[in-house]
Design a protein around this motif. Structure first.
Motif, PDB file in Angstrom:
ATOM      1  N   MET A  44      10.727  17.425   8.326  1.00  0.00           N
ATOM      2  CA  MET A  44       9.562  16.545   8.375  1.00  0.00           C
ATOM      3  C   MET A  44       9.559  15.621   7.159  1.00  0.00           C
ATOM      4  SD  MET A  44       6.732  15.667   9.934  1.00  0.00           S
ATOM      5  CE  MET A  44       6.426  17.013  11.075  1.00  0.00           C
ATOM      6  N   TYR A  45       9.443  14.332   7.413  1.00  0.00           N
ATOM      7  CA  TYR A  45       9.284  13.375   6.324  1.00  0.00           C
ATOM      8  C   TYR A  45       7.835  13.387   5.841  1.00  0.00           C
ATOM      9  CZ  TYR A  45      13.843  11.344   7.449  1.00  0.00           C
ATOM     10  OH  TYR A  45      15.183  11.144   7.654  1.00  0.00           O
ATOM     11  N   ASP A  46       7.659  13.454   4.529  1.00  0.00           N
ATOM     12  CA  ASP A  46       6.316  13.454   3.950  1.00  0.00           C
ATOM     13  C   ASP A  46       5.746  12.050   3.823  1.00  0.00           C
ATOM     14  OD1 ASP A  46       6.273  16.344   3.277  1.00  0.00           O
ATOM     15  OD2 ASP A  46       7.922  15.766   1.955  1.00  0.00           O
ATOM     16  N   LEU A  47       6.617  11.069   3.606  1.00  0.00           N
ATOM     17  CA  LEU A  47       6.184   9.691   3.399  1.00  0.00           C
ATOM     18  C   LEU A  47       7.086   8.744   4.170  1.00  0.00           C
ATOM     19  CD1 LEU A  47       5.617   9.651  -0.483  1.00  0.00           C
ATOM     20  CD2 LEU A  47       3.830   9.520   1.269  1.00  0.00           C
ATOM     21  N   CYS A  48       6.504   7.646   4.621  1.00  0.00           N
ATOM     22  CA  CYS A  48       7.238   6.584   5.286  1.00  0.00           C
ATOM     23  C   CYS A  48       7.011   5.315   4.470  1.00  0.00           C
ATOM     24  CB  CYS A  48       6.718   6.422   6.712  1.00  0.00           C
ATOM     25  SG  CYS A  48       7.659   5.284   7.726  1.00  0.00           S
ATOM     26  N   VAL A  49       8.073   4.749   3.913  1.00  0.00           N
ATOM     27  CA  VAL A  49       7.960   3.660   2.942  1.00  0.00           C
ATOM     28  C   VAL A  49       8.761   2.454   3.429  1.00  0.00           C
ATOM     29  CG1 VAL A  49       8.432   2.974   0.561  1.00  0.00           C
ATOM     30  CG2 VAL A  49       7.621   5.286   1.060  1.00  0.00           C
ATOM     31  N   GLY A  50       8.109   1.311   3.528  1.00  0.00           N
ATOM     32  CA  GLY A  50       8.759   0.104   4.002  1.00  0.00           C
ATOM     33  C   GLY A  50       9.526  -0.621   2.908  1.00  0.00           C
ATOM     34  N   LEU A  51      10.621  -1.261   3.330  1.00  0.00           N
ATOM     35  CA  LEU A  51      11.471  -2.033   2.419  1.00  0.00           C
ATOM     36  C   LEU A  51      11.628  -3.463   2.941  1.00  0.00           C
ATOM     37  CD1 LEU A  51      14.340   0.592   1.839  1.00  0.00           C
ATOM     38  CD2 LEU A  51      12.269   0.267   0.467  1.00  0.00           C
ATOM     39  N   ALA A  80       5.145   0.134  -9.314  1.00  0.00           N
ATOM     40  CA  ALA A  80       6.427   0.653  -9.789  1.00  0.00           C
ATOM     41  C   ALA A  80       6.274   2.053 -10.351  1.00  0.00           C
ATOM     42  CB  ALA A  80       7.011  -0.287 -10.840  1.00  0.00           C
ATOM     43  N   THR A  81       5.183   2.297 -11.078  1.00  0.00           N
ATOM     44  CA  THR A  81       4.916   3.634 -11.595  1.00  0.00           C
ATOM     45  C   THR A  81       4.709   4.622 -10.454  1.00  0.00           C
ATOM     46  OG1 THR A  81       3.933   2.750 -13.622  1.00  0.00           O
ATOM     47  CG2 THR A  81       3.323   4.994 -13.007  1.00  0.00           C
ATOM     48  N   ARG A  82       3.976   4.198  -9.429  1.00  0.00           N
ATOM     49  CA  ARG A  82       3.773   5.057  -8.254  1.00  0.00           C
ATOM     50  C   ARG A  82       5.108   5.364  -7.571  1.00  0.00           C
ATOM     51  NH1 ARG A  82      -0.649   3.245  -3.924  1.00  0.00           N
ATOM     52  NH2 ARG A  82      -1.984   3.958  -5.642  1.00  0.00           N
ATOM     53  N   TRP A  83       5.972   4.363  -7.478  1.00  0.00           N
ATOM     54  CA  TRP A  83       7.293   4.563  -6.862  1.00  0.00           C
ATOM     55  C   TRP A  83       8.095   5.606  -7.639  1.00  0.00           C
ATOM     56  CZ3 TRP A  83       9.696   1.672  -2.760  1.00  0.00           C
ATOM     57  CH2 TRP A  83      11.048   1.923  -2.599  1.00  0.00           C
ATOM     58  N   PRO A 113      -4.975  -0.764  10.212  1.00  0.00           N
ATOM     59  CA  PRO A 113      -4.316  -0.971   8.925  1.00  0.00           C
ATOM     60  C   PRO A 113      -5.039  -2.023   8.094  1.00  0.00           C
ATOM     61  CG  PRO A 113      -2.720  -0.984  10.717  1.00  0.00           C
ATOM     62  CD  PRO A 113      -4.075  -0.998  11.341  1.00  0.00           C
ATOM     63  N   GLU A 114      -5.094  -1.797   6.810  1.00  0.00           N
ATOM     64  CA  GLU A 114      -5.683  -2.754   5.898  1.00  0.00           C
ATOM     65  C   GLU A 114      -4.768  -3.964   5.787  1.00  0.00           C
ATOM     66  OE1 GLU A 114      -6.577  -3.088   1.118  1.00  0.00           O
ATOM     67  OE2 GLU A 114      -6.260  -1.136   2.060  1.00  0.00           O
ATOM     68  N   LEU A 115      -5.307  -5.155   5.973  1.00  0.00           N
ATOM     69  CA  LEU A 115      -4.513  -6.376   5.934  1.00  0.00           C
ATOM     70  C   LEU A 115      -4.817  -7.176   4.691  1.00  0.00           C
ATOM     71  CD1 LEU A 115      -4.926  -7.623   9.614  1.00  0.00           C
ATOM     72  CD2 LEU A 115      -3.257  -6.026   8.694  1.00  0.00           C
ATOM     73  N   PRO A 116      -3.824  -7.913   4.193  1.00  0.00           N
ATOM     74  CA  PRO A 116      -4.114  -8.821   3.093  1.00  0.00           C
ATOM     75  C   PRO A 116      -5.161  -9.839   3.512  1.00  0.00           C
ATOM     76  CG  PRO A 116      -1.748  -8.627   3.436  1.00  0.00           C
ATOM     77  CD  PRO A 116      -2.419  -7.954   4.604  1.00  0.00           C
ATOM     78  N   THR A 130       1.293   5.689  11.122  1.00  0.00           N
ATOM     79  CA  THR A 130       1.091   6.906  10.329  1.00  0.00           C
ATOM     80  C   THR A 130      -0.363   7.121   9.943  1.00  0.00           C
ATOM     81  OG1 THR A 130       1.456   5.807   8.202  1.00  0.00           O
ATOM     82  CG2 THR A 130       3.402   6.677   9.348  1.00  0.00           C
ATOM     83  N   GLY A 131      -1.148   6.042   9.881  1.00  0.00           N
ATOM     84  CA  GLY A 131      -2.509   6.157   9.375  1.00  0.00           C
ATOM     85  C   GLY A 131      -2.580   6.280   7.871  1.00  0.00           C
ATOM     86  N   ASP A 132      -1.443   6.137   7.206  1.00  0.00           N
ATOM     87  CA  ASP A 132      -1.380   6.245   5.742  1.00  0.00           C
ATOM     88  C   ASP A 132      -1.352   4.832   5.164  1.00  0.00           C
ATOM     89  OD1 ASP A 132      -0.899   6.761   3.104  1.00  0.00           O
ATOM     90  OD2 ASP A 132       0.871   8.020   3.424  1.00  0.00           O
ATOM     91  N   HIS A 133      -2.407   4.446   4.488  1.00  0.00           N
ATOM     92  CA  HIS A 133      -2.546   3.078   3.980  1.00  0.00           C
ATOM     93  C   HIS A 133      -2.261   2.976   2.484  1.00  0.00           C
ATOM     94  CE1 HIS A 133      -5.504   2.297   7.545  1.00  0.00           C
ATOM     95  NE2 HIS A 133      -4.265   2.556   7.937  1.00  0.00           N
ATOM     96  N   ARG A 134      -1.694   4.011   1.889  1.00  0.00           N
ATOM     97  CA  ARG A 134      -1.341   3.921   0.471  1.00  0.00           C
ATOM     98  C   ARG A 134      -0.294   2.843   0.259  1.00  0.00           C
ATOM     99  NH1 ARG A 134       0.203  10.050  -0.674  1.00  0.00           N
ATOM    100  NH2 ARG A 134       0.945   9.764   1.477  1.00  0.00           N
TER     101      ARG A 134
END
Length: 220
Positions: A1-8, A108-111, A212-215, A22-26
């Motif tokens: 199971m992946y804990d996080l899904c991170v876009g690049l 960057a610190t969060r990453w 999702p939260e949008l800019p 995912t419903g994860d808006h972090r």
């Protein structure tokens, strides 16, 4: 199971779809940015120190965004024109640069904290124009792996069309591919196609029922 899904990247479609599914808006470092895969690799290799250095950011594309010449990243949502509906000026960039730098220093610190943790991360690169090849994905995997020995991750390479059998067969372990179509006049992409891609993966989901939260600059 992946804990996080991170876009690049490449642009906003992948950020929207990852958050919607995912419903994860972090927020993560590359969310809502417009950039090629080479810029992702260079930023990771430089531990993000090449992003938003003083004197290298300027209005771009007739003032619709800001180009950071040090990283070749285009910022469409972080800088705002002084006049409503106007175009970004150099003065706008200079006035807001320090606050944008602070935001990305925080990301960057969060990453780094994510990489230092035991989290199992799925990185998604949306190759929106089918520009990358298997060699690029090998470079991406090497850069992500070099961040910390033992970092647990996989990579999903999302294209518009399938790679050639030769390209697909030369992908390194831990890298898979999928496709989602271009939807004209809909920057968010095809929800159903993204659902089919992501449903096949062991992703932790945190659906909240909220969109999702949008800019603030996104419309439609």
């Amino acid at each position: 199971m992946y804990d996080l899904c991170v876009g690049l990247g490449y642009h906003c479609e992948s950020t929207h779809q990852i958050r919607r599914f995912t419903g994860d808006h972090r927020a993560h470092f590359f969310d809502w940015l417009d950039l090629e895969l080479a810029s992702v690799i260079e930023a990771v290799d430089a531990d993000f120190r090449n992003v938003l250095r003083p004197g290298l950011s300027e209005p771009f594309d007739d003032g619709t965004c800001v180009l950071d010449r040090g990283s070749d990243i285009r910022f469409f949502h972080e800088f705002h024109a002084h006049a409503d509906g106007g175009r970004l000026t150099r003065s706008d960039v200079e006035r807001q640069l320090s606050s944008v730098q602070a935001k990305f220093a925080h990301l960057a610190t969060r990453w780094r904290a994510m990489v230092a943790s035991d989290a199992h991360v799925l990185y998604i690169h949306h190759d929106a124009f089918d520009e990358a090849d298997a060699a690029d994905l090998r470079r991406l995997r090497a850069s992500l792996a070099a961040q910390r020995p033992g970092h647990r991750f996989g990579i999903l390479w999302v294209r518009r069309t399938p790679p050639s059998p030769r390209e697909a067969g030369s992908l390194p372990d831990g890298v898979t591919w999928a496709t989602t179509p271009l939807v004209p006049d809909r920057w968010q992409g095809d929800d159903g196609a993204w659902d089919r891609v992501l449903t096949r993966l062991p992703l932790a989901r945190r659906r909240t029922g909220a969109p999702p939260e949008l800019p603030a600059t996104h419309t439609g």
